[in-house]
Motif scaffolding. Structure first.
Motif, short mmCIF file in Angstrom:
data_model
loop_
_atom_site.label_atom_id
_atom_site.label_comp_id
_atom_site.label_asym_id
_atom_site.label_seq_id
_atom_site.Cartn_x
_atom_site.Cartn_y
_atom_site.Cartn_z
N TYR A 159 0.79 -1.22 0.00
CA TYR A 159 0.00 0.00 0.00
C TYR A 159 0.84 1.29 0.00
O TYR A 159 0.31 2.35 -0.34
CB TYR A 159 -0.93 0.04 1.23
CG TYR A 159 -2.05 -0.95 1.18
CD1 TYR A 159 -3.28 -0.61 0.60
CD2 TYR A 159 -1.90 -2.23 1.68
CE1 TYR A 159 -4.32 -1.52 0.54
CE2 TYR A 159 -2.93 -3.15 1.63
CZ TYR A 159 -4.15 -2.79 1.06
OH TYR A 159 -5.18 -3.70 1.00
N THR A 160 2.09 1.23 0.37
CA THR A 160 2.86 2.45 0.62
C THR A 160 4.16 2.48 -0.19
O THR A 160 4.84 1.45 -0.32
CB THR A 160 3.19 2.58 2.12
OG1 THR A 160 1.97 2.61 2.85
CG2 THR A 160 3.98 3.86 2.40
N ILE A 161 4.49 3.68 -0.72
CA ILE A 161 5.77 3.94 -1.37
C ILE A 161 6.49 5.00 -0.55
O ILE A 161 5.91 6.04 -0.21
CB ILE A 161 5.59 4.42 -2.82
CG1 ILE A 161 4.89 3.34 -3.65
CG2 ILE A 161 6.93 4.80 -3.45
CD1 ILE A 161 4.52 3.81 -5.05
N THR A 162 7.77 4.77 -0.25
CA THR A 162 8.55 5.71 0.54
C THR A 162 9.88 5.99 -0.16
O THR A 162 10.52 5.07 -0.67
CB THR A 162 8.83 5.15 1.95
OG1 THR A 162 7.58 4.82 2.58
CG2 THR A 162 9.56 6.18 2.80
N VAL A 163 10.25 7.27 -0.19
CA VAL A 163 11.50 7.70 -0.81
C VAL A 163 12.32 8.44 0.24
O VAL A 163 11.79 9.28 0.98
CB VAL A 163 11.25 8.63 -2.02
CG1 VAL A 163 12.56 8.96 -2.72
CG2 VAL A 163 10.28 7.98 -3.00
N GLY A 164 13.62 8.12 0.32
CA GLY A 164 14.46 8.77 1.31
C GLY A 164 15.84 9.09 0.76
O GLY A 164 16.24 8.63 -0.31
N LEU A 165 16.60 9.88 1.52
CA LEU A 165 17.97 10.25 1.18
C LEU A 165 18.95 9.31 1.89
O LEU A 165 18.68 8.86 3.01
CB LEU A 165 18.26 11.69 1.57
CG LEU A 165 17.60 12.78 0.71
CD1 LEU A 165 17.68 14.13 1.40
CD2 LEU A 165 18.28 12.84 -0.65
N GLY A 166 20.10 9.06 1.26
CA GLY A 166 21.12 8.22 1.86
C GLY A 166 21.08 6.81 1.33
O GLY A 166 20.29 6.47 0.45
N LEU A 167 21.93 5.97 1.88
CA LEU A 167 22.03 4.58 1.45
C LEU A 167 21.43 3.59 2.43
O LEU A 167 21.46 2.39 2.21
CB LEU A 167 23.51 4.22 1.20
CG LEU A 167 24.22 5.04 0.11
CD1 LEU A 167 25.66 4.59 -0.02
CD2 LEU A 167 23.49 4.92 -1.22
N GLN A 168 20.88 4.11 3.54
CA GLN A 168 20.24 3.24 4.52
C GLN A 168 18.94 3.88 4.98
O GLN A 168 18.82 5.11 5.02
CB GLN A 168 21.17 3.01 5.72
CG GLN A 168 22.45 2.26 5.39
CD GLN A 168 23.31 2.05 6.61
OE1 GLN A 168 22.99 2.53 7.69
NE2 GLN A 168 24.39 1.30 6.44
#
Length: 651
Positions: A109-118
Motif C-alpha cells: 500500500y505504501t511507497i517511501t523515498v528517502g535520502l542516503g544509502l540506509q
C-alpha cells in the motif's frame, strides 16, 4: 544514447534527455525485496518508474526527483504530466556536479523515498494508497528537459545462473576442444545503442542485457552430443523496437528556449499560443490528450507553478491555449505543453519562456503639435486630459509629469524639432532657446499672459511616468514597474484677439499612424460661429534633407486624389494613411477665419508607421521534406524607426 556498465555490485547507467525509460531490472537490479538504493547526478527532472510490466507503456507509479526545474519532488500514478501529484515536497534536491544518494521502498500500500544509502529515518516522500498498489515487476529510470543523468545502482548479490553440462558443438571452432579451467569469469559489459544496426530510424530502442557469472569447473564437454540447450556464459541482448509516433521532437519554436530571450506579449491583448506536433501516419488516428503547465518566475529567480492550470477543469484540452486580456499578471513565465497519445501510450513534452509585458502609457498635450495663441490670454498647458493607460487594474494609479519649457526659438529650429521628434538625430531641446520653466508643475499648469513674449516661439516637452507597485506574496515581496511616454508642443504668441482652437484626433490617434485605419481629425473652436467660420486644411511632409515641411505638391509620389476622403474645407477631415510613404512625418495645418476676428491656426503632426528595417533573415537547412524536416529561421539586426507604440529597440 542509453549506456550502462556492470562491475561487481555496482551498476552504472547514463540517461539522455529524451524522457524515455531505461529498464534497469534487466541488468541485475532486483525488485523481489521491494527495495532499491542508488545515487544520481543530474541538474533536474529525474524519473524512477515502478512498473507493473516489461515496458514503460504498462501501468506504473512514477517518482519525480528534482521536478519543475529542481524545485520540487513528487509521486504520481503514471507518466502523464497531466496527472495530479499524489504526494509532493517543495525544494531543490539534485546537484548538477555531485551524486545524491536515494533509497526507495514499497509494500502492498505504501511507497517511501528517502535520502542516503540506509533507511534511517531520512524519508522525505511517502504516499499510502487506499487500494493495493500495482504489482511491481520492473524498475525504469529517465531524465528529460535538457537534463542528462548519471546513475549508480547497488546490488546486494550478483545475478548467477548455473549452466548445464551440455555444450553445443556449434559453439566450438573446428578442431577445438573445450576444457574446464579452475577459475570464475566476471563479465564487464558496456552497451551503446547507437552501435546497433538501425532496424527502424524512428524506433524507440529498449534493450535488456543479462549478465551471467560462470564457474567453468563444473562444466564438462560433450561434443559428441549435438545439444544446443547450454548457455556457456554468453551475454544475451534482446532488442525491442516500437514505432515512434512523433516525427519531430518539438511542439514550439526553438527561438524561445532561453529565459533571457522569451516570447514577449502584451497583457492587454488576447494572446493565443499554439503548439504543433507532427505525428507519424501510423499514429494519426490516436486519441490525443493535451495538458498545459505554467510556472511564474519569482524575484529570487526560481519558478513556482501556477495554480490555475493545476485544476483539470481549467485545462484548455486543445493544442492551443488562450490568455485573455489582463487575465495574467505581468512577469516572466515558463510554459510547458504535453500531448499524450492514449492509444500508443506515447507522449511528447516541450516548453518555452514567455514575458507578459505591460503596454506603454499614451501621453499628449492638449491642442495638438502646434498652437498659435493670443498675447492677451493666459497660456494653459494640459497633458492630463489626453494621457491614458490601457491597463484597467492600474487606472487608479496617478501619473507623474515632468515638464521642460524653452522659448526664443526660430522657425527653422521649431521645424527641425517637430520633424525629427522621436527619431535618431533629433535636436536636444534643452540646448535650444532659454528656459521658461514655472515653479509649479503637474498635469495642467498656466503661464500668465503678462509673462508671455509677443512673436515668440515656445517649446513644451512633457515626460509622463506611471509607477505601479506590485504586491504579491508569491513574488516574495513587492516590485515597481515604471512606464513612461513623452510629448511635444510648439506655441507661437501673437498679437490680436484670435479665438483659441485645437485639433482633436478622433480615430487612429497613436503617435504612429496605422496604415490600415482611417485618420480622422476634428477642428475644435468653442468661440467660433458655425455660420461664418471658414476652415482651411493643408497637409505638409517633412523633408529630412532641407529640414523643413514641404507641401504635398512637392512630393509627387503621394497620390493626393486617394489621400483625402473628405473636403479640406470642412471642420472634420478623413485621411487614408496608406497613401503616404512609410516613415513620412506629416503636418496637418488648420487655418480658421471668422468675420471680424483675427484668424486662428493649429497643427497636428504625426508619423506614418513602417515595418522594421535594416535586418536580415536566414533559414537552415535550405532544402528539406515537408512535415519531416525541422527548419530554423533566424532574424537579426532589425530596427524600429522611432517612437512606435511598443518600445523602440533592436529586434
Amino acid at each position: 544514447m542509453n549506456c550502462f556498465h556492470i562491475s561487481g555490485d555496482e551498476i552504472f547507467f547514463s540517461t539522455p534527455e529524451t524522457r524515455s525509460y531505461t529498464i534497469v531490472s534487466n541488468s541485475g537490479i532486483s525488485v523481489d525485496d521491494r527495495f532499491i538504493i542508488f545515487k544520481v547526478k543530474a541538474c533536474q527532472h529525474t524519473y524512477v518508474g515502478l512498473m507493473s510490466g516489461p515496458t514503460e507503456n504498462d501501468p506504473l507509479h512514477e517518482i519525480v526527483l528534482g521536478g519543475d526545474h529542481n524545485t520540487a519532488s513528487f509521486l504520481r500514478a503514471g507518466k502523464s504530466m497531466g496527472l495530479p501529484d499524489l504526494e509532493r515536497i517543495e525544494g531543490p534536491i539534485l546537484n548538477c556536479n555531485q551524486y545524491v544518494d536515494f533509497w526507495i521502498t514499497w509494500n502492498d500500500y505504501t511507497i517511501t523515498v528517502g535520502l542516503g544509502l540506509q533507511v534511517t529515518g531520512s524519508a522525505f516522500l511517502t504516499w499510502t494508497s487506499p487500494n493495493p498498489l500495482l504489482a511491481i515487476e520492473n524498475i525504469g529510470i529517465a531524465t528529460a528537459f535538457g537534463a542528462m543523468g548519471e546513475w549508480t545502482f547497488y546490488t546486494r548479490e550478483p545475478t548467477t545462473i548455473e549452466p548445464t553440462n551440455d555444450i553445443s558443438t556449434s559453439q566450438l571452432a573446428t578442431g577445438e576442444t573445450a576444457t574446464p579451467e579452475s577459475q570464475t569469469t566476471d563479465l564487464q559489459i558496456s552497451f551503446d545503442s547507437t552501435s546497433l544496426q538501425k532496424a527502424n530510424s524512428t524506433g524507440n530502442l529498449q534493450t535488456s542485457i543479462t549478465t551471467i557469472q560462470y564457474n567453468s569447473e563444473e562444466a564438462t564437454t560433450k561434443a559428441d552430443r549435438n545439444q544446443t540447450s547450454t548457455d556457456f556464459g554468453y551475454t544475451t541482448t534482446s532488442v525491442h523496437l516500437e514505432p515512434d509516433c512523433f516525427e519531430i521532437k518539438t511542439l514550439f519554436s526553438t527561438s524561445y528556449k532561453d529565459e533571457n530571450s522569451p516570447l514577449r506579449m502584451l497583457i492587454t491583448n488576447d494572446n493565443t499560443i499554439t503548439s504543433k506536433g507532427v505525428v507519424a501516419l501510423i499514429c494519426r488516428n490516436s486519441h490525443r490528450d493535451y495538458n498545459w503547465h505554467l510556472w511564474r518566475k519569482l524575484q529570487n529567480g526560481t519558478y513556482v507553478k501556477d495554480k490555475y492550470l493545476v485544476n483539470p477543469a481549467n485545462q484548455p484540452k486543445s493544442a492551443a491555449i488562450i490568455f485573455a486580456k489582463e487575465s495574467i499578471p505581468e512577469g516572466n513565465y515558463l510554459l510547458r505543453m504535453v500531448v499524450y497519445l492514449t492509444d500508443s501510450g506515447q507522449f511528447l513534452e516541450d516548453e518555452i519562456y514567455i514575458e507578459f509585458k505591460l503596454p506603454p502609457i499614451i501621453t499628449s498635450i492638449q491642442g495638438g503639435s502646434v498652437r498659435y495663441i493670443s498675447k492677451y490670454n493666459d497660456l494653459v498647458i494640459d497633458a492630463g486630459s489626453v494621457t491614458y493607460d490601457k491597463v484597467q487594474k492600474y487606472k487608479s494609479v496617478p501619473f507623474n509629469y515632468e515638464w521642460f519649457c524653452r522659448k526664443g526659438l526660430n522657425q527653422s529650429q521649431v521645424d527641425a524639432v517637430l520633424g525629427k521628434f522621436g527619431l535618431p538625430g533629433a535636436p536636444d531641446i534643452i540646448t535650444l532657446g532659454t528656459s521658461c520653466n514655472e515653479s509649479s508643475w503637474g498635469a495642467k499648469w498656466t503661464i500668465p499672459s503678462e509673462n508671455l513674449s509677443i512673436d515668440t516661439w515656445y517649446l513644451l516637452h512633457v515626460n509622463t511616468k506611471k509607477v505601479a507597485n506590485i504586491m504579491d506574496e508569491e513574488l516574495l515581496g513587492s516590485a515597481d514597474t515604471i512606464r513612461s511616454a513623452t510629448a511635444l508642443q510648439a506655441l507661437k504668441v501673437r498679437t490680436g484677439d484670435a479665438p483659441m482652437i485645437n485639433i482633436l484626433c478622433r480615430k487612429n490617434c497613436l503617435p504612429k499612424l496605422s496604415l490600415n485605419s482611417l485618420l480622422i481629425l476634428n477642428a475644435d473652436c468653442p468661440e467660433c460661429s458655425l455660420s461664418d467660420t471658414i476652415y482651411e486644411w493643408s497637409i505638409l511632409v517633412y523633408n529630412h534633407t532641407t529640414e523643413v515641411f514641404d507641401s504635398l505638391n512637392s512630393v509627387p509620389s503621394i497620390n493626393q486624389s486617394r489621400l483625402v476622403v473628405t473636403s479640406l474645407t470642412a471642420d472634420e477631415i478623413g485621411i487614408r494613411p496608406d497613401a503616404f510613404r512609410e516613415m513620412d512625418r506629416i503636418r496637418f495645418h488648420l487655418l480658421i477665419r471668422t468675420t471680424g476676428i483675427y484668424h486662428s491656426e493649429a497643427d497636428y503632426i504625426v508619423s506614418v508607421n513602417a515595418p522594421p528595417y535594416g535586418g536580415s533573415c536566414s533559414i537552415t537547412p535550405n532544402t528539406g521534406i515537408t512535415v519531416k524536416t525541422m527548419f530554423t529561421i533566424a532574424c537579426k539586426n532589425w530596427f524600429d524607426e522611432g517612437d512606435r507604440y511598443i518600445q523602440n529597440k533592436s529586434r
